[in-house]
Design an enzyme around this catalytic site. Structure first.
Site, PDB file in Angstrom:
ATOM      1  CG  HIS A 116      41.362 -16.717  31.971  1.00  0.00           C
ATOM      2  ND1 HIS A 116      41.372 -18.076  32.223  1.00  0.00           N
ATOM      3  CD2 HIS A 116      42.376 -16.501  31.093  1.00  0.00           C
ATOM      4  CE1 HIS A 116      42.346 -18.650  31.528  1.00  0.00           C
ATOM      5  NE2 HIS A 116      42.961 -17.716  30.844  1.00  0.00           N
ATOM      6  CB  CYS A 124      27.755   0.198  30.334  1.00  0.00           C
ATOM      7  SG  CYS A 124      26.802   0.746  28.882  1.00  0.00           S
TER       8      CYS A 124
END
Length: 231
Positions: A116, A124
């Site tokens: 996960h 960004c």
């Protein structure tokens, strides 16, 4: 079928499938227990969703920053023992974890599949630059381009990364021994990984709550800390 300790000695290819229970002893709460992350929070699954990140990034950021990070958490004996087993001669060990806390790698495991993602990789969304987590904890706004920074974790409504799935499946299909540790093993597709095991592979489950799995396995219903201390 022998004991877990005997199987760890005799097996060459080992896969550990780990969940929140492994990190609980390091002081990181799980999600849904009475003392878990979601307890007392209004609509926490929305706050950890792709929709929230896109439409209400400030709300997403505040929830993640204030509730998800445990910078003082250290690997416990379970993490350390798995890393130690990996260093034993003749062993090919893969840790496939649902956890996003980076503690397996911090303990020294080199072959970790973070199913996960990880809170400790941040990117960004506008320019794609990878940034240190310390920078993200100061602000989710990237001063270079004005973009929104996010941790590289799989949110609700997002797909799992193909690389993680492929690496996990490759390890499972070759494993002599699979050890499920600290997870209810109910969340798909993580719980479906064992469907791809070899017919002759040995499966153990170590968990405080009894697991009922549709396969041949040995259940060790106990605190994983106690079990791994003795390995």
């Amino acid at each position: 079928m022998g004991t877990l300790a005997e199987s760890l000695v005799s097996s060459e290819r080992i896969v550990f499938l780990t969940g929140a229970g492994v990190s609980a002893s390091s002081g990181i709460p799980d999600y849904r227990s009475k003392n878990g992350l979601y307890m007392g929070k209004e609509n926490p699954e929305y706050l950890l969703s792709a929709t929230c990140l896109q439409n209400e990034p400030d709300k997403f950021y505040a929830f993640v920053r204030d509730n998800m990070y445990y910078p003082n958490a250290e690997p416990n004996v379970i993490h350390k023992k798995m890393a130690e087993i990996e260093r034993r001669a003749g062993k090919k060990v893969t840790v496939v974890t649902q956890n996003i806390d980076g503690l397996h790698a911090k303990a020294g495991s080199r072959n970790v599949v973070e199913f996960h993602g990880s809170l400790y990789r941040c990117t960004c969304q506008r320019c794609g630059m990878m940034l240190h987590v310390e920078r993200y904890l100061e602000s989710d706004k990237h001063e270079d381009c004005g973009g929104t920074i996010r941790p590289d974790v799989v949110l609700y409504e997002e797909n799992l990364p193909e690389d993680a799935i492929n690496r996990a499946l490759e390890a499972i299909t070759k494993a002599d021994l699979i050890v499920i540790v600290g997870t209810s093993f109910k969340v798909s597709p993580f719980c479906n990984l064992t469907d791809y095991r070899k017919a002759e592979s040995v499966v153990f489950a170590v968990n405080q709550e009894l697991l009922r799995l549709p396969l041949k396995y040995t259940m060790i219903q106990d605190n994983a800390i106690s079990i791994f201390k003795e390995l």
